[in-house]
Design a protein around this motif. Structure first.
Motif, PDB file in Angstrom:
ATOM      1  N   SER A 132       0.810  -1.209   0.000  1.00  0.00           N
ATOM      2  CA  SER A 132       0.000   0.000   0.000  1.00  0.00           C
ATOM      3  C   SER A 132       0.850   1.269   0.000  1.00  0.00           C
ATOM      4  O   SER A 132       0.343   2.357  -0.290  1.00  0.00           O
ATOM      5  CB  SER A 132      -0.929   0.008   1.216  1.00  0.00           C
ATOM      6  OG  SER A 132      -0.179   0.072   2.430  1.00  0.00           O
ATOM      7  N   LEU A 133       2.130   1.146   0.326  1.00  0.00           N
ATOM      8  CA  LEU A 133       3.033   2.290   0.360  1.00  0.00           C
ATOM      9  C   LEU A 133       3.880   2.318  -0.906  1.00  0.00           C
ATOM     10  O   LEU A 133       4.275   1.266  -1.409  1.00  0.00           O
ATOM     11  CB  LEU A 133       3.939   2.230   1.589  1.00  0.00           C
ATOM     12  CG  LEU A 133       3.236   2.235   2.951  1.00  0.00           C
ATOM     13  CD1 LEU A 133       4.258   2.011   4.059  1.00  0.00           C
ATOM     14  CD2 LEU A 133       2.484   3.548   3.166  1.00  0.00           C
ATOM     15  N   PRO A 134       4.191   3.496  -1.444  1.00  0.00           N
ATOM     16  CA  PRO A 134       5.057   3.569  -2.636  1.00  0.00           C
ATOM     17  C   PRO A 134       6.433   2.999  -2.339  1.00  0.00           C
ATOM     18  O   PRO A 134       7.010   3.240  -1.271  1.00  0.00           O
ATOM     19  CB  PRO A 134       5.122   5.074  -2.932  1.00  0.00           C
ATOM     20  CG  PRO A 134       3.936   5.672  -2.238  1.00  0.00           C
ATOM     21  CD  PRO A 134       3.694   4.819  -1.029  1.00  0.00           C
ATOM     22  N   ALA A 135       6.961   2.238  -3.294  1.00  0.00           N
ATOM     23  CA  ALA A 135       8.267   1.603  -3.097  1.00  0.00           C
ATOM     24  C   ALA A 135       9.367   2.636  -2.910  1.00  0.00           C
ATOM     25  O   ALA A 135      10.265   2.470  -2.078  1.00  0.00           O
ATOM     26  CB  ALA A 135       8.584   0.694  -4.287  1.00  0.00           C
ATOM     27  N   ILE A 136       9.309   3.730  -3.662  1.00  0.00           N
ATOM     28  CA  ILE A 136      10.356   4.745  -3.571  1.00  0.00           C
ATOM     29  C   ILE A 136      10.335   5.397  -2.202  1.00  0.00           C
ATOM     30  O   ILE A 136      11.388   5.764  -1.648  1.00  0.00           O
ATOM     31  CB  ILE A 136      10.169   5.789  -4.700  1.00  0.00           C
ATOM     32  CG1 ILE A 136      11.302   6.810  -4.684  1.00  0.00           C
ATOM     33  CG2 ILE A 136       8.821   6.466  -4.588  1.00  0.00           C
ATOM     34  CD1 ILE A 136      12.648   6.253  -4.956  1.00  0.00           C
ATOM     35  N   LEU A 137       9.149   5.535  -1.610  1.00  0.00           N
ATOM     36  CA  LEU A 137       9.046   6.153  -0.281  1.00  0.00           C
ATOM     37  C   LEU A 137       9.704   5.278   0.779  1.00  0.00           C
ATOM     38  O   LEU A 137      10.465   5.765   1.628  1.00  0.00           O
ATOM     39  CB  LEU A 137       7.578   6.407   0.069  1.00  0.00           C
ATOM     40  CG  LEU A 137       7.299   6.991   1.459  1.00  0.00           C
ATOM     41  CD1 LEU A 137       7.973   8.348   1.602  1.00  0.00           C
ATOM     42  CD2 LEU A 137       5.800   7.104   1.708  1.00  0.00           C
ATOM     43  N   ILE A 138       9.450   3.969   0.716  1.00  0.00           N
ATOM     44  CA  ILE A 138      10.059   3.050   1.688  1.00  0.00           C
ATOM     45  C   ILE A 138      11.576   3.047   1.520  1.00  0.00           C
ATOM     46  O   ILE A 138      12.326   3.085   2.507  1.00  0.00           O
ATOM     47  CB  ILE A 138       9.495   1.632   1.497  1.00  0.00           C
ATOM     48  CG1 ILE A 138       7.979   1.625   1.700  1.00  0.00           C
ATOM     49  CG2 ILE A 138      10.157   0.655   2.456  1.00  0.00           C
ATOM     50  CD1 ILE A 138       7.337   0.296   1.426  1.00  0.00           C
ATOM     51  N   ALA A 139      12.035   3.013   0.273  1.00  0.00           N
ATOM     52  CA  ALA A 139      13.476   2.993   0.027  1.00  0.00           C
ATOM     53  C   ALA A 139      14.134   4.282   0.512  1.00  0.00           C
ATOM     54  O   ALA A 139      15.229   4.248   1.097  1.00  0.00           O
ATOM     55  CB  ALA A 139      13.740   2.782  -1.461  1.00  0.00           C
ATOM     56  N   LEU A 140      13.508   5.415   0.282  1.00  0.00           N
ATOM     57  CA  LEU A 140      14.075   6.684   0.726  1.00  0.00           C
ATOM     58  C   LEU A 140      14.174   6.752   2.240  1.00  0.00           C
ATOM     59  O   LEU A 140      15.179   7.219   2.795  1.00  0.00           O
ATOM     60  CB  LEU A 140      13.229   7.846   0.193  1.00  0.00           C
ATOM     61  CG  LEU A 140      13.313   8.134  -1.306  1.00  0.00           C
ATOM     62  CD1 LEU A 140      12.328   9.214  -1.704  1.00  0.00           C
ATOM     63  CD2 LEU A 140      14.723   8.527  -1.704  1.00  0.00           C
ATOM     64  N   VAL A 141      13.150   6.291   2.935  1.00  0.00           N
ATOM     65  CA  VAL A 141      13.168   6.310   4.404  1.00  0.00           C
ATOM     66  C   VAL A 141      14.260   5.386   4.929  1.00  0.00           C
ATOM     67  O   VAL A 141      15.003   5.740   5.868  1.00  0.00           O
ATOM     68  CB  VAL A 141      11.783   5.909   4.951  1.00  0.00           C
ATOM     69  CG1 VAL A 141      11.848   5.712   6.460  1.00  0.00           C
ATOM     70  CG2 VAL A 141      10.745   6.962   4.598  1.00  0.00           C
ATOM     71  N   LEU A 142      14.383   4.207   4.335  1.00  0.00           N
ATOM     72  CA  LEU A 142      15.398   3.262   4.805  1.00  0.00           C
ATOM     73  C   LEU A 142      16.812   3.800   4.584  1.00  0.00           C
ATOM     74  O   LEU A 142      17.659   3.734   5.487  1.00  0.00           O
ATOM     75  CB  LEU A 142      15.222   1.920   4.081  1.00  0.00           C
ATOM     76  CG  LEU A 142      13.994   1.100   4.469  1.00  0.00           C
ATOM     77  CD1 LEU A 142      13.857  -0.104   3.552  1.00  0.00           C
ATOM     78  CD2 LEU A 142      14.083   0.645   5.920  1.00  0.00           C
ATOM     79  N   LEU A 143      17.080   4.329   3.398  1.00  0.00           N
ATOM     80  CA  LEU A 143      18.421   4.820   3.105  1.00  0.00           C
ATOM     81  C   LEU A 143      18.739   6.099   3.869  1.00  0.00           C
ATOM     82  O   LEU A 143      19.895   6.352   4.218  1.00  0.00           O
ATOM     83  CB  LEU A 143      18.588   5.050   1.606  1.00  0.00           C
ATOM     84  CG  LEU A 143      18.707   3.773   0.771  1.00  0.00           C
ATOM     85  CD1 LEU A 143      18.832   4.107  -0.702  1.00  0.00           C
ATOM     86  CD2 LEU A 143      19.905   2.951   1.216  1.00  0.00           C
ATOM     87  N   ALA A 144      17.722   6.906   4.141  1.00  0.00           N
ATOM     88  CA  ALA A 144      17.953   8.095   4.961  1.00  0.00           C
ATOM     89  C   ALA A 144      18.315   7.706   6.385  1.00  0.00           C
ATOM     90  O   ALA A 144      19.065   8.421   7.068  1.00  0.00           O
ATOM     91  CB  ALA A 144      16.712   8.982   4.951  1.00  0.00           C
ATOM     92  N   SER A 145      17.816   6.548   6.833  1.00  0.00           N
ATOM     93  CA  SER A 145      18.126   6.081   8.185  1.00  0.00           C
ATOM     94  C   SER A 145      19.430   5.298   8.245  1.00  0.00           C
ATOM     95  O   SER A 145      20.203   5.439   9.191  1.00  0.00           O
ATOM     96  CB  SER A 145      16.976   5.211   8.709  1.00  0.00           C
ATOM     97  OG  SER A 145      15.743   5.905   8.671  1.00  0.00           O
ATOM     98  N   LEU A 146      19.691   4.477   7.209  1.00  0.00           N
ATOM     99  CA  LEU A 146      20.863   3.600   7.220  1.00  0.00           C
ATOM    100  C   LEU A 146      22.115   4.275   6.680  1.00  0.00           C
ATOM    101  O   LEU A 146      23.225   3.926   7.071  1.00  0.00           O
ATOM    102  CB  LEU A 146      20.565   2.335   6.397  1.00  0.00           C
ATOM    103  CG  LEU A 146      19.406   1.462   6.896  1.00  0.00           C
ATOM    104  CD1 LEU A 146      19.150   0.335   5.901  1.00  0.00           C
ATOM    105  CD2 LEU A 146      19.694   0.906   8.276  1.00  0.00           C
TER     106      LEU A 146
END
Length: 313
Positions: A154-168
């Motif tokens: 239900s969430l955009p893939a690019i949004l999840i990837a951006l959040v993960l990489l911004a954290s990692l």
């Protein structure tokens, strides 16, 4: 008195009809795939890009990561200009750091394809296990796993990837982890649907009646019959992973500058687009288009091959 026909010794008995050799499933798939000229051309293009990526250290005129071989004097040279410092001909020109652009593209293809293929393979293993488990056990296990899948999809893939990489943070391992987390749900959903269809067949009931363990039924009996779905999903998701990684690198949160992929090469040349130095960004962009486009065309043809009804639509 019954007269029998006399056999002429000179006459030879008729030869038995020659039957065509039996086709294996993979030979049938190969033959149907090659019926499409577009898919065949896409396969050739992808094969050439794969050969170039694997042989980048041998095919590249220059090692773009070797600081001793790169001169800032050669920065932003136009295509077809020869370097005054080294005398090397730069067929596609150089970028802002003085790297030979065709060499940078070859190495960028290598990194983009490696990241896309590795992340797709790892996500395939995780998603396949989740999908088979949900289909086999059903009930609360199926409901829980599919709600997790629905939540992620239900969430955009690019949004999840951006959040993960911004954290990692940046790095090849972080980018791979983000792509795996983004992709596994697609495999789980598709494999579960294919496995539910297979579970209604008699061979699964026979295996369950023999008391075989669940793991053997899932991976030795059901999984081989879901390979068509896995191959198609894996092909399309590989193209999606390469595009997603290029997007993140273009935004500056993907791979580091020391290991530039095609997306990072495009980003490095984007600032020169308004100064008529188009080649720094355009040529890596064309390489990315050919790579992702060929994989998508191959995956689309495989989807038709494994589901012939789609060819009649």
């Amino acid at each position: 008195m019954i007269q029998t026909e006399s056999l002429n010794p000179e006459e030879k008995p008729a030869a038995p009809p020659v039957l065509p050799p039996a086709q294996t499933p993979w030979s049938r798939i190969r033959r149907q795939f090659l019926l499409s000229k577009t898919a065949s051309i896409a396969l050739v293009v992808f094969g050439l890009l794969l050969i170039v990526a694997l042989g980048a250290p041998w095919f590249s005129p220059q090692n773009p990561y070797d600081l001793a071989a790169v001169s800032i004097v050669d920065a932003e040279l136009a295509p077809g200009v020869r370097s005054e410092a080294t005398g090397m001909l730069h067929v596609l020109g150089t970028d802002g750091a003085g790297r030979d652009l065709i060499s940078a593209i070859f190495y960028g293809l290598r990194i983009s394809m490696a990241v896309g293929l590795l992340s797709a393979l790892a996500a395939l293993c995780i998603g396949t296990t989740v999908g088979l488990t949900a289909a086999y056990f059903g009930g609360r296990v199926d409901a829980f796993l599919m709600r997790v899948v629905d939540l992620q999809l239900s969430l955009p893939a690019i949004l999840i990837a951006l959040v993960l990489l911004a954290s990692l943070g940046q790095g090849v391992d972080k980018t791979l982890l983000a792509l795996i987390i983004v992709q596994w749900a697609y495999y789980a959903r598709n494999v579960r649907g294919a496995a539910l269809v297979e579970q209604q067949k008699e061979y699964v009931e026979a295996a369950m009646g023999q008391g075989l363990p669940a793991r053997r039924i899932m991976f030795r009996h059901v999984l081989p019959n879901c390979m068509g779905t896995l191959i198609v999903t894996g092909t399309l998701q590989t193209a999606h992973a390469i595009s997603l990684e290029a997007t993140m690198s273009f935004l500056g949160i993907g791979l580091p500058q020391t290991e530039p992929s095609l997306g990072l090469l495009i980003a490095n040349g984007f600032e020169y687009m308004l100064t008529n130095k188009y080649w720094i960004s355009v040529y890596p962009g064309l390489a990315l288009v050919f790579l992702v486009g060929s994989i998508n065309l191959i995956g689309d043809r495989l989807r038709v091959v494994f589901n012939p009804k789609l060819d009649q639509v």
